[in-house]
Design a protein around this motif. Structure first.
Motif, PDB file in Angstrom:
ATOM      1  N   GLU A 197       0.818  -1.217   0.000  1.00  0.00           N
ATOM      2  CA  GLU A 197       0.000   0.000   0.000  1.00  0.00           C
ATOM      3  C   GLU A 197       0.856   1.274   0.000  1.00  0.00           C
TER       4      GLU A 197
ATOM      5  N   ARG B  29      -0.688   4.780  -1.405  1.00  0.00           N
ATOM      6  CA  ARG B  29      -1.323   4.780  -2.728  1.00  0.00           C
ATOM      7  C   ARG B  29      -2.737   5.359  -2.602  1.00  0.00           C
TER       8      ARG B  29
ATOM      9  N   GLU C 170      -5.673   4.597  -3.521  1.00  0.00           N
ATOM     10  CA  GLU C 170      -6.806   3.726  -3.215  1.00  0.00           C
ATOM     11  C   GLU C 170      -6.745   3.131  -1.813  1.00  0.00           C
ATOM     12  N   THR C 171      -5.698   3.429  -1.038  1.00  0.00           N
ATOM     13  CA  THR C 171      -5.506   2.813   0.279  1.00  0.00           C
ATOM     14  C   THR C 171      -6.426   3.437   1.319  1.00  0.00           C
ATOM     15  N   ASP C 172      -7.062   2.589   2.101  1.00  0.00           N
ATOM     16  CA  ASP C 172      -7.852   3.046   3.245  1.00  0.00           C
ATOM     17  C   ASP C 172      -6.897   3.297   4.415  1.00  0.00           C
TER      18      ASP C 172
END
Length: 800
Positions: free
Chosen positions: A90, A219, A221-223
């Motif tokens: 991530e 990144r 899209e990382t939570d």
């Protein structure tokens, strides 16, 4: 139609010059405050926004509970950044830095300059933070151990406009570095600022020692919450061997004892306003200031708007015939509302023009008080103008809404029967507005009083040390640090020098924390540790609660002595600690076994927003801060003599100094600046309130001209007439106090909750605010009342 509306509006402004001036000036002051607050909020919320992908960058910190003491810090360990880069898909990249806590002398040939802000950083720093490189390659700049990156400003100090690439900079007279990069100053604000960078790429597999600041770029899209949990779980496993090695217990035993240790993440965009933790890179601001300034701006706008509404409705009789004639002539209510709203908006637009002039005039003072650099006419002026126009339109519509509805609702047949201003509804509404207006002013007065009482409390509180007339000089060389005792006598002989002591930290810094084990206690004690010399206690006037201070006679090669503070005794419920042995589990490089010889009275190291930490003190020879206690008389001559002696024994580093009370005082400079600005805004709100009250009193006196004349003919005295005209207003101010007190109490308690050491909630500000509001109202109203009372009754009886 619009042209006609504007013509009538301008005619009315000219006809009623005094009331128009009061309205416009009040509106202008309110708009000025709103514009300055907008600039301030915009500036405070702009931190990190210049960094590319700032919303993907997070700072890693630790949250721990050790022996019931909570630890919340933005620091992390040496190997974390490397693990983040190599073990988590991530993560785009990660970096770590280690900031320098004092000025560093850089030198090129014969030129020597002290640079305030420097840092050690790994080679990935410029991949996380997108500095613009004027010279050099961001991917290569910090890879070599002898490389250095300068900002343009720093490079210019040494080399002028010459290209500095490949030039030699000597660091602190210890090591030579080669300039391999020059970066432009960031085009925005950040929670850190550095003037030069040197590399630190070594890896040490110690997970429980936290001396670095780690930043990770995730990144898109990382939570972040899921990543935090995953990271914390994995890294907790890496801590286990260190816990067993340094604390000599298993991780399970550590957790069963009620301790906890976990990692958290803060978005860099939130640090400046929301992060107030131990070991911050610099003192951050507070979101509370944003909320308070916005609230004050709204209150000032409200007060100015109430002025407009009050004076407009009060003078409705002057427009009653106009409304009646317009209605008889066929004007609809919508047309009349449009007429009055256009008049209100016109006044607001004129006020906006004046407000911009006022902003330019007052902004330098605001910058000086709040330590900001706000500019009105800059590249974002269009945004400021757009905000100001929106506020002006809303302001104009709000301020003119009730007068428009009130005046347009007059019935022609009622106008012929009497004065519309004497309706109970109109009188009640005007009184309600006065109450709201003064309630807002009273809240500000009470708030201002509480703020200054807290600031006075911080200034006058016993700090546990005597920092006045203490000059602090940093030591820069190993030679000076290791052999200071050989030179110390030269300083002590100088007339005016009362004491010389050294320490690893000083009040105003945040010491390191280590784990100690006290004889007779199974659990580890997390103590903030500080090293001093034998004369430090005397130099700063520290007092012992029990036992004795450090003495050379008590130590030898086999004996080390320790002193703990009262907070340590209280926090860990230590019984009879004097004489017991104590061990430091974290530092095996020096002998740390010894016994406790005393308990020092608590003294403040940090400010008043956090409790005094449980602390342990020990002696050490090579320390880096020297404190000189000076006589108050002939201080400049004493300092000059110390400087001369210092430069003789340490010629490689130019002498410089600060005063301890000034350094420690900077910890609550932010609160002082906020209090000063709050004072100015409160005075401004009171002035606006007085303007409206003055205008309303003048109109009330005008309305009662005939009554005053009749009463004077019948024998009423001037004091009786003044009492008649003033009593209603004073009753309204008393009612405003009753409303303002509960709100002020809630707000004051909320603000004070941010201080670990605070005043008890005082009642004096509430009483003084009530008396001040009454006095202000009395002075404002009594002038008009006196003018009306001394007027010629003959002229009064002839008044239409």
């Amino acid at each position: 139609m619009l042209k006609n509306y504007l013509k009538v509006a301008i005619r009315n402004l000219i006809k009623n010059k005094a009331y128009s001036a009061i309205n416009i000036l009040g509106l202008a002051l309110g708009l000025m405050v709103s514009i300055i607050v907008f600039l301030y909020v915009k500036d405070e919320t702009s931190y990190e926004k210049h960094v590319k992908d700032y919303d993907q960058i997070y700072r890693i910190g630790i949250k721990a509970s050790l022996m019931g003491l909570d630890m919340d810090a933005p620091v992390s360990c040496n190997p974390m950044a490397n693990s983040l880069r190599t073990e988590f898909p991530e993560v785009i990249t990660a970096t770590r830095i280690r900031s320098m806590r004092q000025e560093i002398m850089l030198a090129h040939e014969e030129k020597k300059i002290y640079i305030q802000d420097g840092t050690r950083a790994d080679s990935f720093f410029f991949q996380v933070f997108n500095y613009t490189f004027v010279h050099g390659d961001p991917h290569e700049a910090l890879k070599d151990d002898n490389s250095m990156v300068l900002t343009e400003e720093t490079a210019r100090k040494f080399f002028g406009e010459e290209n500095p690439m490949g030039k030699i900079i000597r660091y602190d007279d210890r090591q030579d570095y080669i300039v391999q990069g020059v970066v432009a100053e960031p085009n925005g604000k950040s929670h850190f600022h550095f003037d030069f960078f040197i590399p630190q790429n070594d890896l040490q597999p110690v997970w429980i020692s936290n001396n670095f600041y780690t930043y990770v770029k995730l990144r898109p899209e990382t939570d972040p919450i899921a990543f935090r949990d995953k990271m914390s779980e994995k890294f907790t496993g890496y801590i286990k061997p260190n816990v067993e090695q340094f604390l000599q217990i298993t991780m399970e035993e550590f957790m069963e004892a009620g301790n906890s240790f976990e990692y958290d993440m803060h978005s860099i965009a939130s640090i400046h306003l929301y992060s107030h933790r131990d070991w911050e890179l610099k003192q951050n601001s507070d979101i509370m200031y944003i909320y308070i300034f916005i609230a004050v701006a709204i209150l000032v706008l409200l007060i100015a708007g109430i002025n407009f509404m009050n004076l407009s409705t009060a003078r409705s009789s002057k427009r009653a015939k106009e409304v009646g004639i317009r209605k008889v002539s066929g004007a609809s209510r919508a047309m009349l509302i449009s007429q009055f709203l256009i008049e209100s908006i016109l006044q607001s637009v004129i006020a906006l023009f004046i407000a911009f002039i006022m902003v330019e005039f007052f902004l330098p003072g605001f910058n000086q008080v709040m330590k900001t650099d706000l500019v009105l006419l800059n590249e974002s002026f269009a945004t400021t103008l757009g905000f100001a126009l929106i506020v002006t339109m809303i302001y104009g519509l709000f301020s003119g809404s009730y007068p428009a509805l009130f005046l347009s609702g007059f019935q022609p047949i009622k106008i012929l029967k009497g004065d519309m201003t004497k309706t109970k509804e109109g009188a009640f509404f005007r009184k309600a507005l006065v109450v709201v207006q003064f309630a807002a002013s009273i809240i500000l007065i009470i708030g201002m009083s509480v703020i200054f009482l807290q600031i006075s409390f911080m200034h006058n509180k016993n700090l546990g040390f005597k920092g006045d007339q203490v000059m602090v000089v940093p030591i820069q060389t190993d030679k000076m640090a290791n052999n200071f005792d050989d030179y110390k006598g030269q300083f002590e002989k100088i007339p005016g020098v009362l004491g010389v002591g050294r320490s690893s930290y000083l009040p105003g810094d945040t010491p390191n924390q280590n784990m100690f084990e006290l004889e007779g206690r199974k659990e580890q004690l997390p103590l903030w540790n500080m090293e001093v010399d034998f004369d430090f206690f005397k130099t700063l006037g520290l007092e012992m609660a029990e036992g004795e201070p450090f003495r050379k006679e008590l130590e030898d090669d086999s004996t080390t002595t320790y002193i703990i503070n009262e907070a340590a005794v209280k926090s860990f419920n230590l019984e009879n600690p004097i004489g017991k042995r104590i061990v430091d589990h974290f530092d095996n490089s020096r002998k740390k076994y010894g016994k406790v010889i005393g308990i020092v009275k608590d003294f403040h190291i940090e400010g008043f927003t956090s409790d005094i930490k449980p602390m342990i003190l020990s002696t050490r020879s090579n320390l880096w801060w020297t404190s000189f206690k000076l006589e108050s008389e002939n201080m400049s001559e004493t300092i000059a003599s110390v400087e001369k002696a210092w430069n003789r024994v340490e010629p490689s580093h130019p002498f410089r100094y600060t005063f301890l009370d000034a350094s420690f005082g900077s910890l609550f400079e932010q609160q002082e600046n906020f209090g000063t600005m709050f004072l100015y805004l409160t005075i401004l709100a009171i002035i606006i309130s007085c303007m409206g009250l003055y205008g309303l009193a003048a109109f009330t006196a005008e309305q009662k001209t005939k009554e005053i004349g009749i009463r004077k003919v019948l024998g009423a005295s001037i004091p009786q007439l003044m009492q008649m005209l003033s009593s209603d207003f004073l009753k309204l101010v008393l009612l405003a106090n009753i409303i303002a007190w509960p709100a002020s109490l809630i707000l004051a308690r909320n603000w004070l909750s941010g201080f670990s050491y605070q005043i008890d909630m005082p009642w004096l500000p509430f009483i003084l605010a009530a008396l001040a509001a009454l006095l202000i109202a009395m002075v404002t109203v009594s002038h008009q009342a006196y003018l009306a009372a001394v007027s010629d009754p003959v002229k009064a009886l002839k008044y239409e």
